[in-house]
Design a protein around this motif. Structure first.
Motif, PDB file in Angstrom:
ATOM      1  N   LEU A  76       0.803  -1.217   0.000  1.00 30.82           N
ATOM      2  CA  LEU A  76       0.000   0.000   0.000  1.00 30.82           C
ATOM      3  C   LEU A  76       0.840   1.273   0.000  1.00 30.82           C
ATOM      4  O   LEU A  76       0.336   2.344  -0.337  1.00 30.82           O
ATOM      5  CB  LEU A  76      -0.955   0.006   1.192  1.00 30.82           C
ATOM      6  N   ASP A  77       2.133   1.173   0.387  1.00 32.56           N
ATOM      7  CA  ASP A  77       2.948   2.391   0.329  1.00 32.56           C
ATOM      8  C   ASP A  77       3.043   2.904  -1.107  1.00 32.56           C
ATOM      9  O   ASP A  77       2.804   4.085  -1.371  1.00 32.56           O
ATOM     10  CB  ASP A  77       4.336   2.176   0.938  1.00 32.56           C
ATOM     11  N   GLY A 116      -0.452   3.734  -2.516  1.00 36.18           N
ATOM     12  CA  GLY A 116      -0.876   5.016  -1.972  1.00 36.18           C
ATOM     13  C   GLY A 116      -0.202   6.188  -2.646  1.00 36.18           C
ATOM     14  O   GLY A 116      -0.829   7.226  -2.903  1.00 36.18           O
ATOM     15  N   GLY A 171      -2.207   3.691   2.711  1.00 35.51           N
ATOM     16  CA  GLY A 171      -0.930   3.834   2.026  1.00 35.51           C
ATOM     17  C   GLY A 171       0.014   4.749   2.782  1.00 35.51           C
ATOM     18  O   GLY A 171       1.212   4.463   2.913  1.00 35.51           O
ATOM     19  N   LEU A 224      -7.165   3.465   0.071  1.00 34.49           N
ATOM     20  CA  LEU A 224      -5.815   3.189  -0.423  1.00 34.49           C
ATOM     21  C   LEU A 224      -4.847   4.294  -0.026  1.00 34.49           C
ATOM     22  O   LEU A 224      -3.700   4.028   0.359  1.00 34.49           O
ATOM     23  CB  LEU A 224      -5.836   3.019  -1.948  1.00 34.49           C
TER      24      LEU A 224
END
Length: 265
Positions: free
Chosen positions: A206-207, A210, A231, A227
């Motif tokens: 999700l990093d 995002g 994120g 997200l």
């Protein structure tokens, strides 16, 4: 709505949010509630079946990503999935912005063909590439298009097209970023595939999902809001050396990084 300060009430009303229940949902994203079943996206079953078959047969797979802040993170999403499940017969192709331009091109496809690639997954591109997809098919390469841009009158005759803006798609949310679409594909692969991966592992992706959701400026509502929200949480704890180097170069405190930092710094 009276539970909130007057200024916050005004900001929410400006976004069409008029009840306390709507406000709570908007202000407090929930991963399980706000993310939809990826198999609701048109052709997701077909795409997952082809990828899993390619993995079972040991085919060489390529991920063809766009070169921007959406395509590159989306490519990382798929790269990290294949790496995590132990599939290493993978090629990554990101076209040069100026020499090759946006989308698929025949020269790049021929290079991948020469490397033994038989399946290409696009990220953030492909929905308008009718001729290049036909060129790949003539060389025996299957293409799975994952994209979020508007379709044109003619859709490429790919093995599968994953894009919730398609005419017959009934997915509940059609404003995902390109990396968001790639993330949904990974979700689907983890559901259908028999991988030794802990439940919820995909949240570590999700990093980058995002980053693309914020930086590609898709609407931060619905699934995108979740997200982006989660994120940022993962981004604040990211172990990626490249991102940590960017934080240091920009003099950002990674532990308190905000959407403004992602979008403008």
């Amino acid at each position: 709505m009276e539970q909130y300060p007057e200024l916050l009430q005004t900001l929410l009303k400006n976004r069409g949010i008029t009840t306390f229940e709507e406000a709570e949902r908007f202000l407090k994203p929930d991963y399980e509630r706000d993310l939809h079943d990826p198999f609701l996206i048109l052709n997701m079953d077909r795409a997952v079946e082809r990828i899993l078959r390619a993995m079972e047969n040991g085919e060489r797979i390529a991920v063809w990503g766009d070169y921007d802040c959406d395509g590159i993170p989306g490519t990382v999403v798929l790269h990290d999935f294949f790496k995590r499940v132990g599939y290493h017969d993978l090629a990554i192709y990101i076209p040069h912005r100026y020499r090759e331009g946006y989308g698929l091109n025949t020269e790049g496809l021929d290079r991948l063909f020469e490397q033994g690639v038989s399946l290409i997954i696009t990220v953030d591109s492909g929905i308008t590439d009718v001729e290049p997809v036909a060129h790949a098919a003539a060389r025996g390469i299957d293409i799975i298009v994952t994209d979020h841009h508007l379709r044109q009158e003619k859709v490429p005759e790919a093995y599968a097209v994953i894009n919730s803006k398609q005419k017959d798609d009934t997915y509940p949310f059609n404003m995902l970023s390109g990396a968001g679409v790639a993330f949904k594909l990974v979700q689907a692969l983890l559901i259908r595939g028999k991988f030794e991966v802990p439940v919820g592992w995909e949240k570590w992706l999700l990093d980058v999902a995002g980053i693309s959701t914020i930086a590609d400026m898709v609407p931060l509502t619905g699934e995108n809001r979740a997200l982006a929200h989660f994120g940022l949480r993962v981004l604040r704890a990211t172990r990626r050396p490249g991102l940590k180097a960017l934080f240091a170069k920009a003099r950002l405190d990674s532990a308190s990084i905000t959407e403004d930092d992602v979008g403008f710094t």
